[in-house]
Design a protein around this motif. Sequence first.
Motif, mmCIF file in Angstrom:
data_model
loop_
_atom_site.group_PDB
_atom_site.id
_atom_site.type_symbol
_atom_site.label_atom_id
_atom_site.label_comp_id
_atom_site.label_asym_id
_atom_site.label_seq_id
_atom_site.Cartn_x
_atom_site.Cartn_y
_atom_site.Cartn_z
ATOM 1 N N VAL A 36 -4.001 -36.589 52.418
ATOM 2 C CA VAL A 36 -3.262 -37.783 51.985
ATOM 3 C C VAL A 36 -4.110 -38.584 50.997
ATOM 4 O O VAL A 36 -3.610 -39.033 49.955
ATOM 5 N N GLY A 37 -5.396 -38.753 51.301
ATOM 6 C CA GLY A 37 -6.293 -39.465 50.383
ATOM 7 C C GLY A 37 -6.395 -38.770 49.038
ATOM 8 O O GLY A 37 -6.396 -39.413 47.983
ATOM 9 N N GLU A 38 -6.453 -37.441 49.066
ATOM 10 C CA GLU A 38 -6.523 -36.672 47.822
ATOM 11 C C GLU A 38 -5.216 -36.795 47.037
ATOM 12 O O GLU A 38 -5.233 -36.929 45.806
ATOM 13 N N ALA A 39 -4.082 -36.764 47.719
ATOM 14 C CA ALA A 39 -2.791 -36.928 47.047
ATOM 15 C C ALA A 39 -2.710 -38.307 46.394
ATOM 16 O O ALA A 39 -2.246 -38.438 45.246
ATOM 17 N N LEU A 40 -3.179 -39.328 47.088
ATOM 18 C CA LEU A 40 -3.181 -40.681 46.529
ATOM 19 C C LEU A 40 -4.107 -40.755 45.319
ATOM 20 O O LEU A 40 -3.762 -41.352 44.291
ATOM 21 N N ARG A 41 -5.265 -40.118 45.405
ATOM 22 C CA ARG A 41 -6.192 -40.090 44.264
ATOM 23 C C ARG A 41 -5.538 -39.421 43.059
ATOM 24 O O ARG A 41 -5.629 -39.919 41.935
ATOM 25 N N ASP A 42 -4.844 -38.291 43.302
ATOM 26 C CA ASP A 42 -4.182 -37.591 42.203
ATOM 27 C C ASP A 42 -3.110 -38.470 41.563
ATOM 28 O O ASP A 42 -2.985 -38.508 40.335
ATOM 29 N N LEU B 64 4.386 -39.267 49.632
ATOM 30 C CA LEU B 64 2.935 -39.107 49.688
ATOM 31 C C LEU B 64 2.568 -38.003 50.678
ATOM 32 O O LEU B 64 1.703 -37.169 50.393
ATOM 33 N N LEU B 65 3.252 -37.960 51.807
ATOM 34 C CA LEU B 65 3.005 -36.901 52.789
ATOM 35 C C LEU B 65 3.415 -35.528 52.253
ATOM 36 O O LEU B 65 2.747 -34.524 52.538
#
Length: 181
Positions: free
Chosen positions: A164-170, A143-144
């Motif tokens: 990180v929030g954007e990566a999780l959303r993606d 995730l990082l």
Amino acid sequence: VWCYVYSGLSQAEEAKLFTDFQEHRRALRIWEKFKAYTTAQRKDALDVTWAVHQAGFRLDRSASPGTITAVGALMAIYRLGGTDLVRDTLATIRRLWTLDASKSLSGQVMHGIAIFLHSFQNQPQFRMERLEKVLPVTAPAKLLRLAQDIASRRQSATVGPASVGEALRDMYNRGIAPDMR
């Protein structure tokens, strides 16, 4: 040398004076502030401590499985969404990742998950079951790395919680039709 002499103060009053004076004298480390805020019985610090313990974690300066060192991130999460968001973030991490997973309790990861939850968990399209499928197969380190890619595309030198929030959303949205997001 200037000095102030106070007598008859409670420990909480002494701690409040300590943080007030120290903030104007030199920068306190986040742990010093947090401990003083807790001793001074500041609601935000007490609420964060309560939520951490309710989620089954400990607060300490030394990292070990199940121990959170990133009190600055917890306070930022609290400012974003209060005790409920701190609790929900930690409960999500506890439920979906092993506690000894490297980076699962890092400040960027916790805060990034909190940003994601704050932004989406009350949306009608949000499904916790989907997050429960996506997050366990993605190690915190991955995730990082995805967040680093996002930060690099933005030409940012650091990976912040928003990345990180954007990566999780993606990751959450991968494979979902655009009208269902």
